[in-house]
Design a protein around this motif. Structure first.
Motif, PDB file in Angstrom:
ATOM      1  N   GLU A   4      11.733  68.473 126.852  1.00 55.05           N
ATOM      2  CA  GLU A   4      10.833  67.296 126.106  1.00 55.05           C
ATOM      3  C   GLU A   4       9.430  68.003 126.891  1.00 55.05           C
ATOM      4  OE1 GLU A   4      12.141  63.657 126.128  1.00 55.05           O
ATOM      5  OE2 GLU A   4      14.435  64.152 125.177  1.00 55.05           O
ATOM      6  N   TYR A   6       5.131  66.834 126.204  1.00 52.57           N
ATOM      7  CA  TYR A   6       4.311  66.463 125.713  1.00 52.57           C
ATOM      8  C   TYR A   6       2.630  66.316 125.769  1.00 52.57           C
ATOM      9  CZ  TYR A   6       8.488  63.585 124.725  1.00 52.57           C
ATOM     10  OH  TYR A   6       9.668  62.964 125.269  1.00 52.57           O
ATOM     11  N   ASP A   9       0.844  66.383 129.655  1.00 51.56           N
ATOM     12  CA  ASP A   9       1.692  67.028 130.375  1.00 51.56           C
ATOM     13  C   ASP A   9       0.992  67.873 131.295  1.00 51.56           C
ATOM     14  OD1 ASP A   9       3.781  65.399 130.078  1.00 51.56           O
ATOM     15  OD2 ASP A   9       4.990  66.780 128.560  1.00 51.56           O
ATOM     16  N   THR A  29       1.687  70.492 120.737  1.00 56.25           N
ATOM     17  CA  THR A  29       3.334  71.221 120.597  1.00 56.25           C
ATOM     18  C   THR A  29       3.409  71.333 119.442  1.00 56.25           C
ATOM     19  OG1 THR A  29       3.687  68.487 120.474  1.00 56.25           O
ATOM     20  CG2 THR A  29       2.791  69.548 122.935  1.00 56.25           C
ATOM     21  N   ARG A  48       6.848  78.285 121.447  1.00 51.88           N
ATOM     22  CA  ARG A  48       7.642  77.396 122.682  1.00 51.88           C
ATOM     23  C   ARG A  48       8.539  78.331 123.602  1.00 51.88           C
ATOM     24  NH1 ARG A  48       9.911  72.330 122.760  1.00 51.88           N
ATOM     25  NH2 ARG A  48       8.277  71.827 120.965  1.00 51.88           N
ATOM     26  N   GLU A  52       8.931  77.590 128.105  1.00 56.72           N
ATOM     27  CA  GLU A  52       9.886  77.494 127.833  1.00 56.72           C
ATOM     28  C   GLU A  52      10.306  77.968 129.587  1.00 56.72           C
ATOM     29  OE1 GLU A  52      12.512  76.245 125.712  1.00 56.72           O
ATOM     30  OE2 GLU A  52      11.421  73.941 124.811  1.00 56.72           O
ATOM     31  N   LYS A  61       3.631  63.739 133.683  1.00 61.91           N
ATOM     32  CA  LYS A  61       3.330  63.424 132.013  1.00 61.91           C
ATOM     33  C   LYS A  61       3.116  62.073 131.836  1.00 61.91           C
ATOM     34  CE  LYS A  61       7.993  64.976 131.758  1.00 61.91           C
ATOM     35  NZ  LYS A  61       9.259  65.805 130.255  1.00 61.91           N
TER      36      LYS A  61
END
Length: 64
Positions: A4, A6, A9, A29, A48, A52, A61
């Motif tokens: 998760e 956003y 961040d 994102t 993505r 990650e 955040k």
């Protein structure tokens, strides 16, 4: 399962940017992410899956 993440961040990556900074801000994102180096303001596009793998930790955040 995707992390998760956003817009807004701040994330620390495992390897540093050529300018020497490891902290990046997420600007966009989705399937692809746009991140900005907080040292030199350079913007990068990453998939993505690649982002990650590179994230060491999420530092801050944005409050919703």
């Amino acid at each position: 399962m995707p992390m998760e993440l956003y817009v807004g961040d701040i994330v620390e990556l495992k390897k540093q940017h050529p300018c020497g900074n490891k902290k990046f801000e997420i600007l966009r994102t989705g399937a692809d992410f746009r991140i900005k180096c907080l040292g030199c303001e350079k913007q990068l596009w990453l998939a993505r899956r690649d982002l990650e793998k590179r994230i060491k930790k999420v530092i801050a955040k944005e409050e919703e």
